[in-house]
Design a protein around this motif. Sequence first.
Motif, PDB file in Angstrom:
ATOM      1  N   GLU A   1      -9.006  -1.034   0.055  1.00  0.00           N
ATOM      2  CA  GLU A   1      -9.294  -1.933  -1.621  1.00  0.00           C
ATOM      3  C   GLU A   1     -11.042  -1.388  -2.166  1.00  0.00           C
ATOM      4  O   GLU A   1     -10.443  -1.320  -3.224  1.00  0.00           O
ATOM      5  CB  GLU A   1      -9.282  -2.940  -1.264  1.00  0.00           C
ATOM      6  N   ARG A   2     -10.968  -1.107  -1.306  1.00  0.00           N
ATOM      7  CA  ARG A   2     -12.844  -0.674  -1.527  1.00  0.00           C
ATOM      8  C   ARG A   2     -12.325   1.066  -2.306  1.00  0.00           C
ATOM      9  O   ARG A   2     -13.054   1.165  -3.860  1.00  0.00           O
ATOM     10  CB  ARG A   2     -13.929  -0.255  -0.838  1.00  0.00           C
TER      11      ARG A   2
ATOM     12  N   ILE B   1      -7.725  -2.757   5.600  1.00  0.00           N
ATOM     13  CA  ILE B   1      -7.271  -3.555   3.705  1.00  0.00           C
ATOM     14  C   ILE B   1      -8.739  -4.040   3.242  1.00  0.00           C
ATOM     15  O   ILE B   1      -9.230  -3.305   1.873  1.00  0.00           O
ATOM     16  CB  ILE B   1      -6.961  -5.122   3.719  1.00  0.00           C
TER      17      ILE B   1
ATOM     18  N   ARG C   1      -9.616   1.898  -3.539  1.00  0.00           N
ATOM     19  CA  ARG C   1      -8.796   1.130  -5.032  1.00  0.00           C
ATOM     20  C   ARG C   1      -9.840   0.915  -6.130  1.00  0.00           C
ATOM     21  O   ARG C   1      -9.559   1.150  -7.368  1.00  0.00           O
ATOM     22  CB  ARG C   1      -7.647   0.078  -4.699  1.00  0.00           C
ATOM     23  N   ASP C   2     -10.603  -0.127  -5.614  1.00  0.00           N
ATOM     24  CA  ASP C   2     -11.651  -0.161  -6.947  1.00  0.00           C
ATOM     25  C   ASP C   2     -12.358   0.925  -7.794  1.00  0.00           C
ATOM     26  O   ASP C   2     -12.818   0.888  -8.702  1.00  0.00           O
ATOM     27  CB  ASP C   2     -12.702  -1.409  -6.386  1.00  0.00           C
TER      28      ASP C   2
ATOM     29  N   TYR D   1       0.511  -1.138  -0.019  1.00  0.00           N
ATOM     30  CA  TYR D   1      -0.066  -0.549  -0.410  1.00  0.00           C
ATOM     31  C   TYR D   1       0.681   1.359  -0.244  1.00  0.00           C
ATOM     32  O   TYR D   1       0.498   2.344  -0.257  1.00  0.00           O
ATOM     33  CB  TYR D   1      -0.944  -0.485   0.902  1.00  0.00           C
TER      34      TYR D   1
END
Length: 589
Positions: A470-471, A466, A473-474, A413
């Motif tokens: 990740e949400r 995390i 980055r999506d 990250y």
Amino acid sequence: MAALKKGRNASATSKPWRSLALILIAIVALTGGMFASGHTTPRLGIDLAGGTSITLAAVPEAGQESAINKTNMDTAVSIMERRVNGLGVSEAEVQTQGDRNIIVNIPKGTNSKQAREQVGTTAKLYFRPVIATELAGGGAAPQPSATGEPSAAPSGDKAGDKATDGASQEATDGSSASADPSASATTQGRAVTDALKADASPSPSDKASPSPSATGGADADAKLQAEYAKLDCTKESVRATAGDGAKATESTVACGQNSQGQWQKYILGPAAVDGTDVDEADAVLNTTSGAGWTVTMKFTGEGSKKFADITGQLAQKQSPQNQFAIVLDGEVVSDPYVRQALTGGNAEISGNFNQQSAQELANMLSYGALPLTFREDSVTTVTAALGGEQLQAGLIAGAIGLALVILYLLFYYRGLSFIAIASLMVSAALTYVIMALLGPTIGFALNLPAVCGAIVAIGITADSFIVYFERVRDEIREGRSLRPSVERAWPRARRTILVSDFVSFLAAAVLFVVTVGKVQGFAFTLGLTTVLDVVVVFLFTKPLLTLMARRKFFASGHKWSGLDPKALGAKPPLRRTRRPSAPAQTKEA
């Protein structure tokens, strides 16, 4: 309308700062409370601090299996705590395990053999007539006044109360036919030697006698008076051994505490009634006579006769020889005086009771009559060195786990990892401070399984970060810029985090309820850190990421930010499709 829109934007801008300020205030307040309490480190359990752990199993006598129940087990715990504290142990733990086991954890520095002897024996309860009493520091003990009401309670919340016939309304009117106005100043002027010679059976003709230091009497009587003279009940070590070795049929010395926190010493006659002669005892709120909380006793057939005999003799005496002492494990827990013979097989002790103190005395009286003994199942000794090694190993394991998580975050990250690391530090600070405060407040002790629970919690906490990252980055992969991505990702990430943490907390709660002993430490720590994970993510991680998204380093998608659209394989930016312009219409001439 424009002004309203501007106000909403300003309010939204201030929200991240509000959340960060709130959690900062909470950390400062908890830390201040920790230093104010003087407990700046978590309390360590027996497996880390070293000491002795004793497991006792309740064993009923034949036909008395129902005696093993929660109420009686809790009373046994209370009595064992009194015994261990009598050894001068300041941080012993006594708790039930299951429905018939008791665990006694005694810290290092205690005589384990003596402790085993103290906690492993059945409680001994006796009713002994009082021959003499005075404050441990010298001077007369508080005595009943001319009206029969205690001028000061002679022993604890319960002592100095009056014993009355439960069936007689007149017995609870506050008067005492045997009280003498001059009695409060003549504690030492009692028939000590004569009473000892008479085996503690007061005689109506005994009106005055020399002080306990007076000469005369048998050698045994002189020895007892000498022991009484030098007895210092203000010392814990002395109280723990006062009257040791005395048989029920012998006179003895004992200590007790009054409601003012002062210790008294006693010369007591042979036991007139045994604890097993009490059939049952209850704490009752007496509203009819205005006596408040009282303790009622019902005696067995043999006990009724014994109690009638001794109260008939005591009622004819002057204070303090019209009192009987309720002695549990050698300590006087109450010393009510008698105004008349109690012949009905029932008695009531009333006085300066509240609900808790009445219930405590009732439990002690009941427990003394129970056919309940304890068998020593196991004794485990943990040395301080071994406990230190275990703690060191646990801390090393935790440090390794934390280091691996940080390395992973940094590698994967990059810039975002610093937000995660800061969140982990906040979570660790809250966990440490709360554990340090829970030691003196609820008796929480950090044992090795609890340390394991804290290590497992590192992964649970990191997992929440995390999920959120990740949400975000999506959303960036879908072609959105960072600031809207942070806000759009939060509702979905929040739902996933709450569900995940709820499952972890539910598992910890079930484990805490169905298990006993040290496993509960693991469950408690896991549940605590799971709750703190939710607090940190909502009040620290999300607001901090919202603020960082406004910084050029993150908003521009720097390659070291962890949010580089190219590295994430983002789609081209979303653009709104424009409609083709309509053809111009020509004006007619």
